[in-house]
Design a protein around this motif. Structure first.
Motif, short mmCIF file in Angstrom:
data_model
loop_
_atom_site.label_atom_id
_atom_site.label_comp_id
_atom_site.label_asym_id
_atom_site.label_seq_id
_atom_site.Cartn_x
_atom_site.Cartn_y
_atom_site.Cartn_z
N ARG A 180 48.94 -89.82 30.06
CA ARG A 180 49.76 -90.76 30.74
C ARG A 180 49.34 -92.06 31.13
O ARG A 180 50.02 -93.11 31.17
CB ARG A 180 50.67 -90.04 31.76
N PHE A 181 48.16 -91.97 31.89
CA PHE A 181 47.66 -93.13 32.86
C PHE A 181 46.56 -93.73 31.90
O PHE A 181 45.96 -94.78 32.13
CB PHE A 181 46.82 -92.53 33.96
N GLY A 182 46.15 -93.58 30.47
CA GLY A 182 45.36 -94.02 29.70
C GLY A 182 43.68 -93.91 30.24
O GLY A 182 42.91 -94.77 30.15
N LEU A 183 43.69 -92.77 30.85
CA LEU A 183 42.03 -92.38 31.20
C LEU A 183 41.56 -91.57 30.40
O LEU A 183 41.92 -90.63 29.75
CB LEU A 183 42.46 -91.55 32.68
N LEU A 184 40.11 -91.64 30.21
CA LEU A 184 39.28 -90.72 29.54
C LEU A 184 39.12 -89.39 30.21
O LEU A 184 39.11 -88.52 29.18
CB LEU A 184 37.63 -91.51 29.71
N GLY A 185 39.28 -89.38 31.43
CA GLY A 185 39.21 -88.17 32.00
C GLY A 185 38.82 -88.05 33.48
O GLY A 185 39.15 -89.29 34.48
N CYS A 186 38.42 -87.16 33.92
CA CYS A 186 38.19 -87.03 35.48
C CYS A 186 36.60 -86.55 35.90
O CYS A 186 36.26 -85.37 35.37
CB CYS A 186 39.21 -85.85 36.17
N TYR A 187 36.08 -87.37 36.59
CA TYR A 187 34.74 -87.23 36.91
C TYR A 187 34.59 -86.64 38.35
O TYR A 187 34.57 -87.49 39.30
CB TYR A 187 33.65 -88.33 36.71
N VAL A 188 34.54 -85.50 38.76
CA VAL A 188 34.46 -85.00 40.21
C VAL A 188 33.08 -84.77 40.68
O VAL A 188 32.13 -84.05 40.07
CB VAL A 188 35.02 -83.53 40.13
N TYR A 189 32.73 -85.36 41.61
CA TYR A 189 31.44 -85.35 42.05
C TYR A 189 31.08 -85.00 43.52
O TYR A 189 32.22 -85.21 44.34
CB TYR A 189 30.69 -86.75 41.91
N ALA A 190 30.13 -84.32 44.10
CA ALA A 190 30.00 -83.94 45.43
C ALA A 190 29.24 -85.42 45.91
O ALA A 190 28.15 -85.97 45.39
CB ALA A 190 28.90 -82.83 45.63
N VAL A 191 29.67 -85.61 47.08
CA VAL A 191 29.13 -86.85 47.83
C VAL A 191 27.46 -86.80 47.74
O VAL A 191 27.07 -85.75 48.36
CB VAL A 191 29.66 -87.10 49.41
N PRO A 192 26.78 -87.90 47.30
CA PRO A 192 25.28 -87.83 47.32
C PRO A 192 24.69 -87.64 48.60
O PRO A 192 25.20 -88.18 49.64
CB PRO A 192 24.92 -89.08 46.52
N ASP A 193 23.40 -86.89 48.71
CA ASP A 193 22.68 -86.82 49.88
C ASP A 193 21.81 -88.04 50.12
O ASP A 193 21.91 -89.06 49.31
CB ASP A 193 21.87 -85.67 49.91
N ALA A 194 20.99 -88.00 51.19
CA ALA A 194 20.31 -89.37 51.52
C ALA A 194 19.43 -89.79 50.48
O ALA A 194 19.11 -90.99 50.28
CB ALA A 194 19.64 -89.13 52.84
N ASP A 195 18.90 -89.10 49.48
CA ASP A 195 18.08 -89.22 48.45
C ASP A 195 18.81 -89.62 47.11
O ASP A 195 18.12 -89.82 46.32
CB ASP A 195 17.22 -87.87 48.22
N GLY A 196 20.05 -89.55 47.22
CA GLY A 196 20.97 -89.73 46.00
C GLY A 196 21.04 -88.77 45.17
O GLY A 196 21.57 -89.08 44.09
N ARG A 197 20.88 -87.51 45.49
CA ARG A 197 20.96 -86.26 44.91
C ARG A 197 22.42 -85.80 44.79
O ARG A 197 22.95 -85.60 45.80
CB ARG A 197 20.19 -85.35 45.15
N ALA A 198 23.02 -85.88 43.64
CA ALA A 198 24.16 -85.16 43.73
C ALA A 198 24.68 -84.20 42.68
O ALA A 198 23.80 -84.14 41.96
CB ALA A 198 25.49 -86.53 43.71
N THR A 199 25.64 -83.82 42.52
CA THR A 199 26.35 -82.72 41.46
C THR A 199 27.58 -83.27 41.02
O THR A 199 28.25 -83.78 41.71
CB THR A 199 26.23 -81.49 41.67
N ALA A 200 27.90 -83.20 39.70
CA ALA A 200 29.48 -83.56 39.26
C ALA A 200 29.63 -82.72 38.00
O ALA A 200 28.85 -82.10 37.22
CB ALA A 200 29.19 -84.84 38.82
N ARG A 201 31.16 -82.57 37.78
CA ARG A 201 31.42 -82.37 36.45
C ARG A 201 32.37 -83.21 35.93
O ARG A 201 33.39 -83.76 36.56
CB ARG A 201 32.23 -80.97 36.76
N MET A 202 32.63 -83.35 34.69
CA MET A 202 33.26 -84.37 33.77
C MET A 202 33.91 -83.57 33.11
O MET A 202 33.73 -82.85 32.17
CB MET A 202 32.42 -85.40 33.15
N PHE A 203 35.61 -83.90 33.02
CA PHE A 203 36.53 -83.12 32.66
C PHE A 203 37.22 -84.01 31.87
O PHE A 203 37.92 -84.83 32.09
CB PHE A 203 37.31 -82.32 33.35
N ALA A 204 36.94 -83.85 30.19
CA ALA A 204 37.77 -84.98 29.17
C ALA A 204 38.51 -84.43 28.23
O ALA A 204 38.39 -84.51 27.00
CB ALA A 204 36.84 -85.70 28.88
N PRO A 205 39.55 -83.38 28.35
CA PRO A 205 40.43 -82.80 27.18
C PRO A 205 41.14 -84.05 26.46
O PRO A 205 41.25 -83.65 25.34
CB PRO A 205 41.26 -81.70 27.96
#
Length: 264
Positions: A180-205
């Motif tokens: 509907r919105f012309g988007l590839l998908g949704c990249y959900v991420y945890a806010v990175p820590d002070a060292d720039g380390r983060a985790t994420a999941r990308m859903f693109a059905p």
């Protein structure tokens, strides 16, 4: 014939299996079958002049970050050279892949210009609801945005790794909202820590990838959005741990990861 390259490994394990094939006069319908035949979500076709084309089961993509990492690793393996001139979607750029003592290739490239904008109310409401994140929770965690690199995608922040791990998206709803919105998908991420380390999941059905093991281009988008270097873990929910690195350069973002060539 194809080669399988596991792109964006974490500590030498996991990574996203990617089919790498030499360019040939193959119809696009046949190219769409290549990922499944290789047990991968994506396939990249490499021409002698460095042109790359990317396919999932749904069709061709304008760009693919972990596919570019895979192609760079195979080119370095074949030629013994670290630097390679690539062409993607009319854009020409340099990428590199250096073979380490551990037998893994450390690959990186500039994915190109990244633009960001605030999401519309309906975009963040429907997309966040489809992935199982309350819009208010996302707003409290950080600033969501729609980032475009080849195609636009929603970058959706949550507070911590545990929230990312618990997600159980409604993929049919997410596909409908993405279309509907012309988007590839949704990249959900945890806010990175002070060292720039983060985790994420990308859903693109919407492109035939319910969840991506490693999504380098979205990680590059996040680095541009936050204006900082990142090291993002992905793939744990799929049993294939992956890590994508993104570094801010004066000219833009440099994104990549480690890669291993499995079969030829």
């Amino acid at each position: 014939m194809f080669t399988v390259v596991r792109a964006c490994l974490r500590d030498g394990e996991g990574g996203s299996p990617t089919a790498v094939l030499d360019e040939s006069p193959m119809p696009d319908d046949e190219r769409r079958l290549a990922p499944g035949r290789a047990g991968a979500s994506h396939a990249v076709f490499v021409a002698p002049n460095g042109t790359l084309r990317f396919f999932t089961s749904e069709g061709e993509l304008p760009a693919c970050g972990h596919g570019t990492v895979a192609a760079l690793a195979l080119l370095a393996h074949r030629t013994g050279r670290a630097e390679h001139l690539l062409k993607v979607g009319g854009r020409t750029f340099w990428g590199r892949a250096v073979l380490g003592e551990d037998g893994l290739f450390d690959a990186a490239f500039d994915p190109g210009p990244i633009t960001t904008r605030d999401p519309l109310f309906d975009e963040i409401s429907e997309m966040s609801d489809a992935v199982g994140v309350a819009a208010g929770v996302a707003s409290a965690a950080g600033v969501a945005c729609v980032a475009t690199l080849g195609r636009p995608r929603l970058l959706l922040p949550v507070a911590d790794r545990a929230t990312v791990a618990r997600l159980t998206p409604d993929l049919e709803r997410l596909r409908a909202a993405s279309d509907r919105f012309g988007l590839l998908g949704c990249y959900v991420y945890a806010v990175p820590d002070a060292d720039g380390r983060a985790t994420a999941r990308m859903f693109a059905p919407a492109i035939g990838v319910p969840e991506d093991i490693a999504n380098a281009n979205s990680t590059a988008c996040l680095a541009a959005h936050l204006g900082r270097d990142l090291r993002v873990d992905m793939g744990d929910s799929l049993g294939s741990p992956a890590t994508v690195t993104a570094t801010a350069q004066p000219s833009g973002i440099l994104v990549g990861g480690l890669a291993a060539i499995l079969m030829m």
